[in-house]
Enzyme design. Structure first.
Site, PDB file in Angstrom:
ATOM      1  N   TRP A 151     -10.652  -8.227  11.750  1.00 24.11           N
ATOM      2  CA  TRP A 151      -9.536  -8.616  10.890  1.00 24.11           C
ATOM      3  C   TRP A 151      -8.178  -8.174  11.401  1.00 24.11           C
ATOM      4  O   TRP A 151      -7.152  -8.573  10.877  1.00 24.11           O
ATOM      5  CB  TRP A 151      -9.728  -8.072   9.470  1.00 24.11           C
ATOM      6  CG  TRP A 151     -10.234  -6.647   9.377  1.00 24.11           C
ATOM      7  CD1 TRP A 151     -11.534  -6.283   9.177  1.00 24.11           C
ATOM      8  CD2 TRP A 151      -9.498  -5.419   9.484  1.00 24.11           C
ATOM      9  NE1 TRP A 151     -11.651  -4.904   9.154  1.00 24.11           N
ATOM     10  CE2 TRP A 151     -10.409  -4.354   9.341  1.00 24.11           C
ATOM     11  CE3 TRP A 151      -8.148  -5.119   9.693  1.00 24.11           C
ATOM     12  CZ2 TRP A 151     -10.035  -3.009   9.402  1.00 24.11           C
ATOM     13  CZ3 TRP A 151      -7.763  -3.777   9.760  1.00 24.11           C
ATOM     14  CH2 TRP A 151      -8.704  -2.745   9.613  1.00 24.11           C
ATOM     15  N   ASN A 152      -8.144  -7.319  12.415  1.00 23.54           N
ATOM     16  CA  ASN A 152      -6.836  -6.717  12.685  1.00 23.54           C
ATOM     17  C   ASN A 152      -5.875  -7.625  13.448  1.00 23.54           C
ATOM     18  O   ASN A 152      -4.681  -7.572  13.200  1.00 23.54           O
ATOM     19  CB  ASN A 152      -6.987  -5.340  13.340  1.00 23.54           C
ATOM     20  CG  ASN A 152      -7.689  -5.410  14.654  1.00 23.54           C
ATOM     21  OD1 ASN A 152      -8.555  -6.254  14.866  1.00 23.54           O
ATOM     22  ND2 ASN A 152      -7.322  -4.544  15.571  1.00 23.54           N
ATOM     23  N   GLY A 228     -15.154  -5.934  17.586  1.00 24.51           N
ATOM     24  CA  GLY A 228     -15.308  -5.246  16.312  1.00 24.51           C
ATOM     25  C   GLY A 228     -15.674  -3.796  16.528  1.00 24.51           C
ATOM     26  O   GLY A 228     -15.428  -3.216  17.589  1.00 24.51           O
ATOM     27  N   GLY A 229     -16.266  -3.209  15.495  1.00 25.93           N
ATOM     28  CA  GLY A 229     -16.595  -1.790  15.538  1.00 25.93           C
ATOM     29  C   GLY A 229     -17.896  -1.519  16.297  1.00 25.93           C
ATOM     30  O   GLY A 229     -18.663  -2.440  16.622  1.00 25.93           O
ATOM     31  N   GLU A 250     -16.102  -6.094  22.762  1.00 21.06           N
ATOM     32  CA  GLU A 250     -14.824  -5.355  22.758  1.00 21.06           C
ATOM     33  C   GLU A 250     -14.869  -4.455  21.538  1.00 21.06           C
ATOM     34  O   GLU A 250     -14.795  -4.936  20.402  1.00 21.06           O
ATOM     35  CB  GLU A 250     -13.646  -6.328  22.663  1.00 21.06           C
ATOM     36  CG  GLU A 250     -13.469  -7.225  23.867  1.00 21.06           C
ATOM     37  CD  GLU A 250     -12.949  -6.504  25.090  1.00 21.06           C
ATOM     38  OE1 GLU A 250     -12.610  -5.313  24.993  1.00 21.06           O
ATOM     39  OE2 GLU A 250     -12.903  -7.137  26.149  1.00 21.06           O
ATOM     40  N   LEU A 251     -14.990  -3.156  21.752  1.00 18.13           N
ATOM     41  CA  LEU A 251     -15.238  -2.237  20.624  1.00 18.13           C
ATOM     42  C   LEU A 251     -14.068  -1.273  20.431  1.00 18.13           C
ATOM     43  O   LEU A 251     -12.970  -1.530  20.865  1.00 18.13           O
ATOM     44  CB  LEU A 251     -16.567  -1.524  20.854  1.00 18.13           C
ATOM     45  CG  LEU A 251     -17.758  -2.458  21.151  1.00 18.13           C
ATOM     46  CD1 LEU A 251     -19.017  -1.662  21.418  1.00 18.13           C
ATOM     47  CD2 LEU A 251     -17.982  -3.464  20.032  1.00 18.13           C
ATOM     48  N   CYS A 284      -7.403  -1.459  18.130  1.00 19.44           N
ATOM     49  CA  CYS A 284      -8.450  -0.807  18.916  1.00 19.44           C
ATOM     50  C   CYS A 284      -7.838   0.116  19.953  1.00 19.44           C
ATOM     51  O   CYS A 284      -8.439   1.099  20.347  1.00 19.44           O
ATOM     52  CB  CYS A 284      -9.301  -1.864  19.584  1.00 19.44           C
ATOM     53  SG  CYS A 284      -8.326  -3.064  20.497  1.00 19.44           S
TER      54      CYS A 284
HETATM   55  P1  NAD Z   1     -16.529  -4.913  12.252  1.00 16.57           P
HETATM   56  O1  NAD Z   1     -17.441  -4.519  13.367  1.00 16.57           O
HETATM   57  O2  NAD Z   1     -16.815  -4.428  10.891  1.00 16.57           O
HETATM   58  O3  NAD Z   1     -16.458  -6.494  12.128  1.00 16.57           O
HETATM   59  C1  NAD Z   1     -16.103  -7.316  13.252  1.00 16.57           C
HETATM   60  C2  NAD Z   1     -16.760  -8.656  13.071  1.00 16.57           C
HETATM   61  O4  NAD Z   1     -18.160  -8.499  13.260  1.00 16.57           O
HETATM   62  C3  NAD Z   1     -16.588  -9.254  11.675  1.00 16.57           C
HETATM   63  O5  NAD Z   1     -16.444 -10.650  11.786  1.00 16.57           O
HETATM   64  C4  NAD Z   1     -17.899  -8.882  11.003  1.00 16.57           C
HETATM   65  O6  NAD Z   1     -18.244  -9.723   9.935  1.00 16.57           O
HETATM   66  C5  NAD Z   1     -18.866  -9.019  12.157  1.00 16.57           C
HETATM   67  N1  NAD Z   1     -20.097  -8.264  12.004  1.00 16.57           N
HETATM   68  C6  NAD Z   1     -20.261  -7.041  11.453  1.00 16.57           C
HETATM   69  N2  NAD Z   1     -21.558  -6.686  11.499  1.00 16.57           N
HETATM   70  C7  NAD Z   1     -22.225  -7.704  12.113  1.00 16.57           C
HETATM   71  C8  NAD Z   1     -23.590  -7.933  12.439  1.00 16.57           C
HETATM   72  N3  NAD Z   1     -24.543  -7.061  12.122  1.00 16.57           N
HETATM   73  N4  NAD Z   1     -23.915  -9.074  13.074  1.00 16.57           N
HETATM   74  C9  NAD Z   1     -22.958  -9.972  13.381  1.00 16.57           C
HETATM   75  N5  NAD Z   1     -21.656  -9.835  13.070  1.00 16.57           N
HETATM   76  C10 NAD Z   1     -21.278  -8.698  12.455  1.00 16.57           C
HETATM   77  O7  NAD Z   1     -15.064  -4.507  12.727  1.00 16.57           O
HETATM   78  P2  NAD Z   1     -13.719  -4.634  11.875  1.00 16.57           P
HETATM   79  O8  NAD Z   1     -13.726  -3.556  10.855  1.00 16.57           O
HETATM   80  O9  NAD Z   1     -13.492  -6.043  11.454  1.00 16.57           O
HETATM   81  O10 NAD Z   1     -12.629  -4.314  13.009  1.00 16.57           O
HETATM   82  C11 NAD Z   1     -12.280  -3.026  13.353  1.00 16.57           C
HETATM   83  C12 NAD Z   1     -13.022  -2.574  14.597  1.00 16.57           C
HETATM   84  O11 NAD Z   1     -12.817  -3.520  15.637  1.00 16.57           O
HETATM   85  C13 NAD Z   1     -12.495  -1.270  15.113  1.00 16.57           C
HETATM   86  O12 NAD Z   1     -13.563  -0.455  15.521  1.00 16.57           O
HETATM   87  C14 NAD Z   1     -11.654  -1.684  16.318  1.00 16.57           C
HETATM   88  O13 NAD Z   1     -11.489  -0.687  17.286  1.00 16.57           O
HETATM   89  C15 NAD Z   1     -12.417  -2.845  16.828  1.00 16.57           C
HETATM   90  N6  NAD Z   1     -11.556  -3.699  17.637  1.00 16.57           N
HETATM   91  C16 NAD Z   1     -11.746  -3.752  18.992  1.00 16.57           C
HETATM   92  C17 NAD Z   1     -10.891  -4.525  19.769  1.00 16.57           C
HETATM   93  C18 NAD Z   1     -11.054  -4.616  21.265  1.00 16.57           C
HETATM   94  O14 NAD Z   1     -10.539  -5.571  21.847  1.00 16.57           O
HETATM   95  N7  NAD Z   1     -11.728  -3.688  21.931  1.00 16.57           N
HETATM   96  C19 NAD Z   1      -9.863  -5.241  19.171  1.00 16.57           C
HETATM   97  C20 NAD Z   1      -9.709  -5.145  17.795  1.00 16.57           C
HETATM   98  C21 NAD Z   1     -10.571  -4.381  17.030  1.00 16.57           C
END
Ligand code: NAD
Length: 492
Positions: A151-152, A228-229, A250-251, A284
């Site tokens: 979402w960010n 994501g995370g 990308e975490l 991130c």
């Molecule tokens: P999140 O992992 O909760 O969600 C990210 C996406 O993954 C969402 O669309 C979510 O619905 C989906 N998701 C979650 N669990 C899943 C599963 N079991 N199977 C499939 N899809 C799933 O992350 P968030 O809270 O939306 O974003 C914040 C995190 O993202 C932070 O940890 C941040 O560091 C990371 N992030 C990384 C980068 C990068 O480029 N390295 C960029 C932005 C954000």
């Protein structure tokens, strides 16, 4: 409230279960839109549409030059719609309009760059070691790519996947974050306007378990690109492994911003502020650990505290606001609990340390810009990703100790170094275990520069020419130019 259905096969499509959920505006803490609550049935329809599009003559027989032209045309359409898309992003995720407009206005460059690359993906003729044989390679797309995004920075981070995946000839099913999906549902309509065949880019909204998991495990999905995370990333990696699918991840990070006593101090202060308080720390690459050389520690920390104390907090839609709310209520609670944890562990709170109750914050999910000093490397505030406006300050004696503290984390996404000594800068850039090292700057990204994590911050890279291979596979073609077929029972 406006209702946003899925977008599948070139048209809006009602969720099969008929359900919608409320998307919240973080500044008002109230719902402002209704978004389709997807499930495995919706994923099935979307993946089938993407697979049909992948095999269709309209997409498959398009020359790479024509494909590139479509991408560039799409980029131009994004530029025309940037204002509208930026406003949606700010309403949905609460990040500053100045930041979201900047991101959306930059997005066309990805489509221009990767559009230009589409017809430069060449194979090779192999000078093969067998007589009378002609052998060449051809780069080919993988098929249906699942793009899963947070979402960010909802559009920008999706574009890092979509632009190269399309340039390589793949088709896409995109699941945006359940907390900020609306811009995706507006953005995706532009693909049709640009002339992409239906089904080439599809969006299914909903949460990770209901939509993300069926998407990752769908047998017709050939590759998964996830941002994501760590927990979501691990789960996606495990599920994709069962289907033997390639994955890019990308975490998160716990990036160090390292200030030496020979730095340009005023610039370093601004760099530290931009690393952690821009985007309310919800990036991130947040420079959430400030490492300061002991000889300037007290003076430097005071300057950072004084500067941060002047930040204008408030409505993110106003262009002069500097710090907006935290995007989701669970995230808001999590940030506050990290702050409490840091206090309990004995860190000294130098600024903030509470939820914001200023009148200009209304009912929004605001956390005051927070700075902790006297942080030890073993404290949770120095080890875990907070994803909020919270800075942990750690002192160091010399270069050796700076490297040791900076690398003492399971993450390795980014790092910053502030010094006027270029020899020191180069040595640090070599020794820091991170996918990006910024020297005398912070939070700079480009479509041209590879981006990704060392260690637990990710797998693979986004951006830059080389990463197009994350969306390609290589075929070797052998043509026998007239040899007599030899003994058929042995390897040729
Ligand atoms: P999140 O992992 O909760 O969600 C990210 C996406 O993954 C969402 O669309 C979510 O619905 C989906 N998701 C979650 N669990 C899943 C599963 N079991 N199977 C499939 N899809 C799933 O992350 P968030 O809270 O939306 O974003 C914040 C995190 O993202 C932070 O940890 C941040 O560091 C990371 N992030 C990384 C980068 C990068 O480029 N390295 C960029 C932005 C954000």
């Amino acid at each position: 409230m406006h209702k946003y259905p899925h977008y599948i096969d070139g048209a809006v499509r009602e969720p099969q279960g008929g359900d919608y959920y409320e998307s919240f505006n973080p500044f008002t803490a109230r719902p402002w839109a209704l978004v389709a609550k997807g499930g495995a049935d919706d994923v099935e329809v979307a993946v089938q549409a993407a697979h049909r599009a992948f095999r269709s003559p309209e997409w498959r027989n398009l020359t790479a030059t024509a494909r590139g032209h479509l991408l560039r045309k799409f980029g131009d359409l994004v530029a025309v719609n940037a204002e509208h898309l930026g406003h949606i992003e700010t309403t949905d995720n609460g990040k500053l309009l100045a930041e979201m407009l900047g991101q959306v206005r930059y997005i066309p460059q990805w489509f221009h760059y990767f559009g230009g690359l589409a017809d430069k993906l060449e194979g090779a003729v192999i000078p093969i070691d067998k007589p009378n044989m002609f052998t060449f390679t051809r780069p080919e797309p993988l098929g249906v790519v699942a793009a899963i995004t947070p979402w960010n920075s909802p559009l920008l981070l999706a574009v890092w996947k979509i632009a190269p995946a399309l340039a390589a000839g793949n088709t896409i099913v995109w699941k945006p974050s359940e907390f900020a999906s609306v811009s995706a549902l507006e953005f995706v309509k532009l693909f049709e306007q640009a002339g992409f065949p239906p089904g080439v880019v599809n969006v299914v909204t909903g949460d990770g378990a209901d939509v993300g998991e069926p998407l990752v495990t769908h047998p017709l999905v050939a590759k998964v690109a996830f941002t994501g995370g760590e927990r979501g990333g691990q789960r996606v990696y495990e599920l994709a492994a069962r289907g033997l699918k390639p994955v890019t991840l990308e975490l998160g990070g716990k990036s160090p911003n390292i200030v030496f006593d020979d730095a340009n101090i005023d610039n370093a202060v601004k760099g530290v502020i931009s690393g952690i308080f821009a985007a309310s720390g919800q990036t991130c690459i947040a420079g959430s650990r400030l490492l300061v050389q002991k000889s300037i520690h007290d003076e430097f920390v005071k300057k950072v505290v004084d500067f941060a104390a002047t930040a204008r907090i408030g409505n993110p839609i106003e262009l002069d606001t500097q710090v907006g709310p935290v995007t989701t209520e669970p995230q808001y609670r999590k940030v506050l609990s990290f702050i409490e944890g840091a206090k309990e562990e004995g860190a000294t709170c130098r600024l903030g340390g509470v939820a914001s109750s200023r009148p200009e914050c209304g009912d929004g999910w605001f956390v005051e810009p927070t700075i902790f000093s006297d942080v030890r490397p073993d404290m949770q505030i120095a080890r875990q990703e907070v994803f909020g406006p919270v800075l942990a300050v750690l002192p160091f004696e010399d270069d050796e100790e700076a490297v040791a503290i900076a690398n003492d984390t399971p993450y390795g996404l980014a790092s910053g170094v502030w010094t006027e000594n270029m020899g020191r800068a180069l040595t640090m850039s070599q020794r820091l275990e991170a996918g990006t090292v910024w020297v005398n700057t912070y939070r700079a990204v480009s479509f041209m520069a590879p981006f990704g994590g060392y260690k637990r911050s990710g797998l693979g890279r986004e951006n830059g020419m080389g990463m197009i291979h994350e969306y390609l596979q290589t075929k070797a073609v052998w043509i026998d130019m007239g040899n007599e077929v030899p003994n058929p029972f042995v390897l040729r």
